[in-house]
Write an enzyme that holds these catalytic residues in place. Sequence first.
Site, PDB file in Angstrom:
ATOM      1  N   ASP A 110       0.846  -1.182   0.000  1.00  0.00           N
ATOM      2  CA  ASP A 110       0.000   0.000   0.000  1.00  0.00           C
ATOM      3  C   ASP A 110       0.887   1.238   0.000  1.00  0.00           C
ATOM      4  O   ASP A 110       1.924   1.270   0.671  1.00  0.00           O
ATOM      5  CB  ASP A 110      -0.906   0.015   1.228  1.00  0.00           C
ATOM      6  N   ASP A 217      -3.291   4.752  -2.314  1.00  0.00           N
ATOM      7  CA  ASP A 217      -4.416   5.279  -1.546  1.00  0.00           C
ATOM      8  C   ASP A 217      -4.782   6.682  -2.030  1.00  0.00           C
ATOM      9  O   ASP A 217      -3.899   7.494  -2.333  1.00  0.00           O
ATOM     10  CB  ASP A 217      -4.018   5.310  -0.069  1.00  0.00           C
ATOM     11  N   GLU A 274      -6.695   4.212  -6.030  1.00  0.00           N
ATOM     12  CA  GLU A 274      -8.027   4.410  -5.475  1.00  0.00           C
ATOM     13  C   GLU A 274      -8.520   5.763  -5.982  1.00  0.00           C
ATOM     14  O   GLU A 274      -8.015   6.801  -5.563  1.00  0.00           O
ATOM     15  CB  GLU A 274      -7.950   4.384  -3.951  1.00  0.00           C
ATOM     16  N   HIS A 349     -10.914  -4.061   2.122  1.00  0.00           N
ATOM     17  CA  HIS A 349     -10.899  -3.751   3.547  1.00  0.00           C
ATOM     18  C   HIS A 349     -11.855  -2.629   3.932  1.00  0.00           C
ATOM     19  O   HIS A 349     -12.102  -2.407   5.115  1.00  0.00           O
ATOM     20  CB  HIS A 349      -9.487  -3.360   3.955  1.00  0.00           C
ATOM     21  N   ASP A 350     -12.381  -1.899   2.936  1.00  0.00           N
ATOM     22  CA  ASP A 350     -13.275  -0.766   3.206  1.00  0.00           C
ATOM     23  C   ASP A 350     -14.734  -1.084   2.924  1.00  0.00           C
ATOM     24  O   ASP A 350     -15.577  -0.176   2.983  1.00  0.00           O
ATOM     25  CB  ASP A 350     -12.871   0.433   2.332  1.00  0.00           C
TER      26      ASP A 350
END
Length: 586
Positions: A110, A217, A274, A349-350
């Site tokens: 990440d 991210d 993202e 994960h979100d």
Amino acid sequence: MAAKVKMPSDAPPKTTWWRDAIIYQIWPKSFYSANGGSTGDINGIISKLDYIKSLGANTVWLSPHYASPNIDEGYDISDYESINPDYGTVEDAERLIRECHQRGLRIIFDLVINHTSDQHKWFQESRSSKDNPKRDWYIWRPAKYDEQGNRQPPNNWSSCFSQSAWTWDEKTQEYYLHLFAIEQPDLNWSNDECRHTIYKSAMEFWLERGVNGFRVDTVNMYSKPMDFPDAPIQDKTKFIQNASSLFCNGPRMHEYLTEMGEILDRYDAMTVGELPCTPETADVLRYVSLSSSELSMVFQFDIVDLDRSPSDLFVDVGFNLNIFKDITNKWQTFIDGNDGWTTVFLENHDQGRSISRYADDSPKNRVASAKMLATYLATLSGTPFIYQGQELGMSNVPSSWQANEYKDLNTINYLAEKREGGAGEKELAKMLATGINKLARDNARTPVQWTSGPNAGFTKEGVQPWMRINDNFKQINAEDQLQKEDSVLAYYKRILALRKEHSDLFTHGRFLLCPTQEEGIFAFIKRDRRSESKLALVVLNFSDKVVNFTVPQEAQLVKLTLAIETHETSSTDELEPFGAKVFLSV
């Protein structure tokens, strides 16, 4: 261990290996504890690499595992070049990279570089005084004052966590910007020294150690309008307003990503960004065009947001199959006639678990639903992402869980805001049992269910896991499914093997949405781009009824053979509840 410095002459040629990747996402805190602690760890990941490879994945995505106070589960990084001690050390991370490569797996980390933790040494220096050399590495602005002389933030922006995006610093008497939590100050990308230090510390440090790329991210938030205008008034009852239209896709975004792309190209590394608040395909293509060398691909959130209320992301508006089809069609056809690429995912994960949002997680239909969604995921063009436990059919937590079982900052802040607004306990309990239970990020962050034994095999007996394990671990776990040929896990292995065998159809093929048939049916054709006569027909049943389907006219000109199905049935034109069939041309 010192990393071997990769000289420019050693750089591999740029390829598109990531287009054929099947990526397995690991949330390290909840994956597996080899060290017997309350959280997962890097040694636990290493011990499960053979499991991941046996699934059919060829790339691992490791969510944040860096040094962090963990205010926002690792997305508040205090040192890009260190590892959270709960998970291990830099040496452990280097060994993980080597162990992946020895198995023929690639690994991506990440990349969280819109902001840091307020505990990062850069921010500690920045806030120490107005004349510190790193003051301009973050975004500081003086206060405004209303007619009564009351201090106000520099503008009316709301953070993504439902609070002002500005926090007052008493020592230096200015506000700093944070688009997320107060403890996550935004970096000032317009400062050249700051930006190039980010590249060196967060990217090149790990690329030199063999990382094959990054999930990036909030990839379109780095460039802000530096005059910081007020956001449009959408809610007249509040001072703070949603400002995503201002801080996403700012004026210098493509400049910054081109700089990053030049670094990544030297290592033949991939990125998946993202990319929120970017609905237009032409705008997305600017980011992912192969010729631009910015991003390899991006995540679009249309599918995972389709059952959320636009005005309140914890309000469940229900699953709509027609919208689901339209969104799928949009991003599958997006790559036709250009050099862009797309992603396929239903979980991360979100997000809440897809089986609980888009199908049926009841004992009666859970296994079928998980297999049907696996068929969807594995037969679409682009790069598929599988989230840990998805291959087991892991579901959302029970609706009976109380507020104290939820650990995510976003959930906690939301409930606190509702309490401050006057919501009573009965109203809060209703929110928990409906929207939060369906949509909260916590649903994806429960520990992976490895066995039916103590702590679901996540850690040793007698240790309290950091988060409660889903109550259904005795019915849903890897140990049980590894022994069954008809399990969700076994089906994932078969459908991913089929994807690899026919990659020209499923990974790279042209998507054609078939006309609506029976209610609940989603049918589509995949064509080989080099041979129109080579095709696959995929038929999915999103209903709890047995339905019949008709082979679409586009597939009637070729002879079809059944390649895989979720249920063994005697009829080739019938689908069981939440069933799926895939046909191939002969």
